[in-house]
Scaffold this motif. Structure first.
Motif, PDB file in Angstrom:
ATOM      1  N   ASP A 205       0.830  -1.198   0.000  1.00  0.00           N
ATOM      2  CA  ASP A 205       0.000   0.000   0.000  1.00  0.00           C
ATOM      3  C   ASP A 205       0.870   1.255   0.000  1.00  0.00           C
ATOM      4  OD1 ASP A 205       0.056   1.180   2.924  1.00  0.00           O
ATOM      5  OD2 ASP A 205      -0.094  -0.990   3.154  1.00  0.00           O
ATOM      6  N   ALA A 206       0.258   2.376  -0.325  1.00  0.00           N
ATOM      7  CA  ALA A 206       0.990   3.630  -0.550  1.00  0.00           C
ATOM      8  C   ALA A 206       1.788   4.084   0.667  1.00  0.00           C
ATOM      9  CB  ALA A 206       0.009   4.719  -0.970  1.00  0.00           C
ATOM     10  N   ALA A 207       1.353   3.701   1.861  1.00  0.00           N
ATOM     11  CA  ALA A 207       2.030   4.138   3.084  1.00  0.00           C
ATOM     12  C   ALA A 207       3.467   3.634   3.158  1.00  0.00           C
ATOM     13  CB  ALA A 207       1.249   3.658   4.305  1.00  0.00           C
ATOM     14  N   LYS A 208       3.797   2.604   2.382  1.00  0.00           N
ATOM     15  CA  LYS A 208       5.145   2.018   2.449  1.00  0.00           C
ATOM     16  C   LYS A 208       6.034   2.424   1.270  1.00  0.00           C
ATOM     17  CE  LYS A 208       3.261  -1.967   4.895  1.00  0.00           C
ATOM     18  NZ  LYS A 208       2.913  -3.414   4.802  1.00  0.00           N
ATOM     19  N   ILE A 209       5.461   3.147   0.322  1.00  0.00           N
ATOM     20  CA  ILE A 209       6.212   3.522  -0.882  1.00  0.00           C
ATOM     21  C   ILE A 209       7.214   4.633  -0.569  1.00  0.00           C
ATOM     22  CG2 ILE A 209       6.037   4.410  -3.231  1.00  0.00           C
ATOM     23  CD1 ILE A 209       4.890   1.599  -2.901  1.00  0.00           C
ATOM     24  N   ASN A 210       8.442   4.435  -1.042  1.00  0.00           N
ATOM     25  CA  ASN A 210       9.528   5.391  -0.847  1.00  0.00           C
ATOM     26  C   ASN A 210       9.805   5.671   0.625  1.00  0.00           C
ATOM     27  OD1 ASN A 210       9.866   5.651  -3.662  1.00  0.00           O
ATOM     28  ND2 ASN A 210       8.245   7.188  -3.757  1.00  0.00           N
ATOM     29  N   LYS A 211       9.630   4.632   1.442  1.00  0.00           N
ATOM     30  CA  LYS A 211       9.911   4.731   2.875  1.00  0.00           C
ATOM     31  C   LYS A 211      10.773   3.542   3.303  1.00  0.00           C
ATOM     32  CE  LYS A 211       5.807   7.403   4.045  1.00  0.00           C
ATOM     33  NZ  LYS A 211       4.570   7.469   4.837  1.00  0.00           N
ATOM     34  N   PRO A 212      12.081   3.644   3.095  1.00  0.00           N
ATOM     35  CA  PRO A 212      12.976   2.563   3.524  1.00  0.00           C
ATOM     36  C   PRO A 212      12.845   2.315   5.021  1.00  0.00           C
ATOM     37  CG  PRO A 212      14.136   4.152   2.152  1.00  0.00           C
ATOM     38  CD  PRO A 212      12.801   4.766   2.489  1.00  0.00           C
ATOM     39  N   SER A 213      13.009   1.059   5.429  1.00  0.00           N
ATOM     40  CA  SER A 213      12.938   0.735   6.850  1.00  0.00           C
ATOM     41  C   SER A 213      14.250   0.079   7.292  1.00  0.00           C
ATOM     42  CB  SER A 213      11.733  -0.166   7.130  1.00  0.00           C
ATOM     43  OG  SER A 213      11.831  -1.390   6.440  1.00  0.00           O
ATOM     44  N   TYR A 214      14.198  -0.682   8.327  1.00  0.00           N
ATOM     45  CA  TYR A 214      15.364  -1.224   9.021  1.00  0.00           C
ATOM     46  C   TYR A 214      16.346  -1.995   8.134  1.00  0.00           C
ATOM     47  CZ  TYR A 214      17.770  -4.705  11.966  1.00  0.00           C
ATOM     48  OH  TYR A 214      18.693  -5.531  12.539  1.00  0.00           O
ATOM     49  N   LEU A 215      15.846  -2.940   7.369  1.00  0.00           N
ATOM     50  CA  LEU A 215      16.722  -3.873   6.648  1.00  0.00           C
ATOM     51  C   LEU A 215      16.470  -3.852   5.147  1.00  0.00           C
ATOM     52  CD1 LEU A 215      18.732  -6.323   6.640  1.00  0.00           C
ATOM     53  CD2 LEU A 215      16.716  -7.788   6.937  1.00  0.00           C
ATOM     54  N   HIS A 216      17.479  -3.494   4.380  1.00  0.00           N
ATOM     55  CA  HIS A 216      17.398  -3.607   2.919  1.00  0.00           C
ATOM     56  C   HIS A 216      17.769  -5.043   2.570  1.00  0.00           C
ATOM     57  CE1 HIS A 216      19.390  -2.993  -1.214  1.00  0.00           C
ATOM     58  NE2 HIS A 216      18.071  -3.013  -1.380  1.00  0.00           N
ATOM     59  N   PHE A 217      16.789  -5.818   2.058  1.00  0.00           N
ATOM     60  CA  PHE A 217      17.053  -7.244   1.887  1.00  0.00           C
ATOM     61  C   PHE A 217      17.058  -7.731   0.440  1.00  0.00           C
ATOM     62  CE2 PHE A 217      12.414  -7.187   2.127  1.00  0.00           C
ATOM     63  CZ  PHE A 217      12.015  -8.175   1.234  1.00  0.00           C
ATOM     64  N   ALA A 218      16.625  -6.911  -0.501  1.00  0.00           N
ATOM     65  CA  ALA A 218      16.592  -7.396  -1.888  1.00  0.00           C
ATOM     66  C   ALA A 218      16.514  -6.236  -2.860  1.00  0.00           C
ATOM     67  CB  ALA A 218      15.385  -8.319  -2.091  1.00  0.00           C
ATOM     68  N   PRO A 219      17.079  -6.396  -4.058  1.00  0.00           N
ATOM     69  CA  PRO A 219      16.921  -5.374  -5.091  1.00  0.00           C
ATOM     70  C   PRO A 219      15.486  -5.368  -5.605  1.00  0.00           C
ATOM     71  CG  PRO A 219      18.021  -7.289  -5.990  1.00  0.00           C
ATOM     72  CD  PRO A 219      17.912  -7.528  -4.510  1.00  0.00           C
ATOM     73  N   LEU A 220      15.104  -4.270  -6.222  1.00  0.00           N
ATOM     74  CA  LEU A 220      13.747  -4.118  -6.737  1.00  0.00           C
ATOM     75  C   LEU A 220      13.389  -5.223  -7.733  1.00  0.00           C
ATOM     76  CD1 LEU A 220      11.424  -2.075  -6.375  1.00  0.00           C
ATOM     77  CD2 LEU A 220      12.285  -0.884  -8.394  1.00  0.00           C
ATOM     78  N   GLU A 221      14.386  -5.646  -8.524  1.00  0.00           N
ATOM     79  CA  GLU A 221      14.149  -6.638  -9.575  1.00  0.00           C
ATOM     80  C   GLU A 221      13.811  -8.029  -9.038  1.00  0.00           C
ATOM     81  OE1 GLU A 221      17.985  -4.505 -10.780  1.00  0.00           O
ATOM     82  OE2 GLU A 221      16.608  -4.465  -9.083  1.00  0.00           O
ATOM     83  N   THR A 222      13.846  -8.206  -7.712  1.00  0.00           N
ATOM     84  CA  THR A 222      13.452  -9.485  -7.106  1.00  0.00           C
ATOM     85  C   THR A 222      11.995  -9.796  -7.433  1.00  0.00           C
ATOM     86  OG1 THR A 222      15.030  -9.157  -5.313  1.00  0.00           O
ATOM     87  CG2 THR A 222      13.281 -10.767  -4.930  1.00  0.00           C
ATOM     88  N   VAL A 223      11.196  -8.747  -7.589  1.00  0.00           N
ATOM     89  CA  VAL A 223       9.785  -8.937  -7.947  1.00  0.00           C
ATOM     90  C   VAL A 223       9.582  -8.526  -9.395  1.00  0.00           C
ATOM     91  CG1 VAL A 223       9.073  -8.536  -5.573  1.00  0.00           C
ATOM     92  CG2 VAL A 223       9.022  -6.637  -7.186  1.00  0.00           C
ATOM     93  N   GLN A 224       8.609  -9.143 -10.048  1.00  0.00           N
ATOM     94  CA  GLN A 224       8.297  -8.794 -11.435  1.00  0.00           C
ATOM     95  C   GLN A 224       7.199  -7.734 -11.528  1.00  0.00           C
ATOM     96  OE1 GLN A 224       8.841 -12.363 -10.667  1.00  0.00           O
ATOM     97  NE2 GLN A 224      10.879 -11.617 -11.210  1.00  0.00           N
ATOM     98  N   THR A 225       6.307  -7.732 -10.504  1.00  0.00           N
ATOM     99  CA  THR A 225       5.165  -6.816 -10.537  1.00  0.00           C
ATOM    100  C   THR A 225       4.876  -6.284  -9.144  1.00  0.00           C
ATOM    101  OG1 THR A 225       4.168  -8.030 -12.391  1.00  0.00           O
ATOM    102  CG2 THR A 225       2.714  -6.584 -11.139  1.00  0.00           C
ATOM    103  N   ILE A 226       4.571  -5.003  -9.061  1.00  0.00           N
ATOM    104  CA  ILE A 226       4.125  -4.375  -7.817  1.00  0.00           C
ATOM    105  C   ILE A 226       2.663  -3.981  -7.992  1.00  0.00           C
ATOM    106  CG2 ILE A 226       4.404  -2.400  -6.262  1.00  0.00           C
ATOM    107  CD1 ILE A 226       7.363  -2.303  -7.214  1.00  0.00           C
ATOM    108  N   ILE A 227       1.834  -4.384  -7.038  1.00  0.00           N
ATOM    109  CA  ILE A 227       0.422  -3.979  -7.050  1.00  0.00           C
ATOM    110  C   ILE A 227       0.230  -3.034  -5.873  1.00  0.00           C
ATOM    111  CG2 ILE A 227      -1.982  -4.730  -7.059  1.00  0.00           C
ATOM    112  CD1 ILE A 227      -1.071  -7.482  -7.948  1.00  0.00           C
ATOM    113  N   THR A 228      -0.226  -1.812  -6.151  1.00  0.00           N
ATOM    114  CA  THR A 228      -0.271  -0.777  -5.121  1.00  0.00           C
ATOM    115  C   THR A 228      -1.389   0.221  -5.397  1.00  0.00           C
ATOM    116  OG1 THR A 228       1.037   0.943  -4.021  1.00  0.00           O
ATOM    117  CG2 THR A 228       1.425   0.627  -6.377  1.00  0.00           C
ATOM    118  N   ASP A 229      -1.731   0.982  -4.358  1.00  0.00           N
ATOM    119  CA  ASP A 229      -2.688   2.074  -4.526  1.00  0.00           C
ATOM    120  C   ASP A 229      -1.969   3.414  -4.660  1.00  0.00           C
ATOM    121  OD1 ASP A 229      -1.864   1.845  -1.785  1.00  0.00           O
ATOM    122  OD2 ASP A 229      -3.494   3.180  -1.201  1.00  0.00           O
ATOM    123  N   ALA A 230      -0.639   3.375  -4.708  1.00  0.00           N
ATOM    124  CA  ALA A 230       0.134   4.607  -4.854  1.00  0.00           C
ATOM    125  C   ALA A 230       0.016   5.144  -6.279  1.00  0.00           C
ATOM    126  CB  ALA A 230       1.602   4.344  -4.524  1.00  0.00           C
ATOM    127  N   ALA A 231       0.279   6.439  -6.434  1.00  0.00           N
ATOM    128  CA  ALA A 231       0.274   7.051  -7.762  1.00  0.00           C
ATOM    129  C   ALA A 231       1.440   6.509  -8.579  1.00  0.00           C
ATOM    130  CB  ALA A 231       0.381   8.567  -7.638  1.00  0.00           C
TER     131      ALA A 231
END
Length: 248
Positions: A205-231
């Motif tokens: 959900d949008a609340a987590k977009i562009n908000k890094p947290s404690y542990l960076h665990f994977a590059p973005l390319e780990t996922v093929q698709t993001i489903i979100t309500d963010a713009a």
């Protein structure tokens, strides 16, 4: 509509979906949320359902821990829209991974009648999908009571024995740098699910977009698709990484 009529409709929806939401019931039954809360409290007193924050679940399901329920119902409307879209991407016969995230949990209500196999480490997912059309494969390992989930090296080994058509995972944060988590255990599980799936979907959900947290665990390319309500503009960097974005 009198109480008995509302009661019949509430219990019918509870049986078909595995949970009911106060706001949705009020709209569906064309009455006030106060009336629905009163009805749910009365049915709870009669032992016909368990009350939860914002709704109810069947009596044959133990109530979810308060902390998990709080997370699952935060931004509930957005999460449900995300999961409704995710469910539309699932076909009968699919084998899917589901992690223990609170957003992924909300996918359960939309897949109860699907002839699919779900492999999961989440106890709330197991509770929600038991006695439905879904076939369950429960990941074994060390039980984490706080997260209501199975983690550890044995769980990772369990996952490695299977190959899924699709994986649905969550994250505690997302940025151009990749995926972030609050827990190393959950990060390890998400990575294992992604590595043994043909397609990995991040439900965020949008609340987590562009908000890094404690542990960076994977590059973005780990996922093929993001489903979100963010713009879509908030995730412009995904295109450069070859990651598809579906907005709801």
């Amino acid at each position: 509509m009198n109480f008995q009529q509302r009661k019949n409709k509430i219990l019918a929806q509870l049986a078909s979906r595995g949970e009911v939401d106060t706001r949705e019931l009020a709209m569906a039954l064309d009455t006030s949320e106060i009336t629905i809360r009163r009805d749910l409290n009365r049915l709870s007193d009669e032992g016909q359902l368990y009350r939860t924050h914002g709704g109810a679940i069947p009596v044959d399901q133990p109530p979810l821990p308060f902390e998990f329920t709080q997370k699952a119902t935060a931004n509930q409307s957005a999460k449900d829209n995300i999961c409704r879209q995710a469910a539309a991407l699932i076909n009968d016969g699919d084998i899917i991974f589901m992690d223990c995230g609170s957003t992924v949990f909300r996918l359960c209500q939309f897949i109860k009648n699907r002839k699919i196999k779900v492999i999961t480490n989440s106890m709330p997912v197991i509770q929600a999908l038991q006695n439905t059309a879904v076939s369950l494969n429960i990941i074994g390992g060390e039980y984490d009571a706080a997260r209501q989930a199975i983690h550890g090296s044995m769980a990772i080994e369990h996952i490695a024995r299977y190959q899924a058509h699709k994986a649905f995972i969550g994250a505690d944060g997302l940025s151009a740098k990749g995926l972030f988590a609050h827990s190393e255990k959950e990060a390890d599980m998400a990575l294992a699910l992604a590595h043994h799936s043909h397609i990995t979907y991040l439900l965020c959900d949008a609340a987590k977009i562009n908000k890094p947290s404690y542990l960076h665990f994977a590059p973005l390319e780990t996922v093929q698709t993001i489903i979100t309500d963010a713009a879509l503009g908030q995730l412009s960097y995904c295109k450069k990484k070859g990651v598809k974005v579906i907005t709801v």
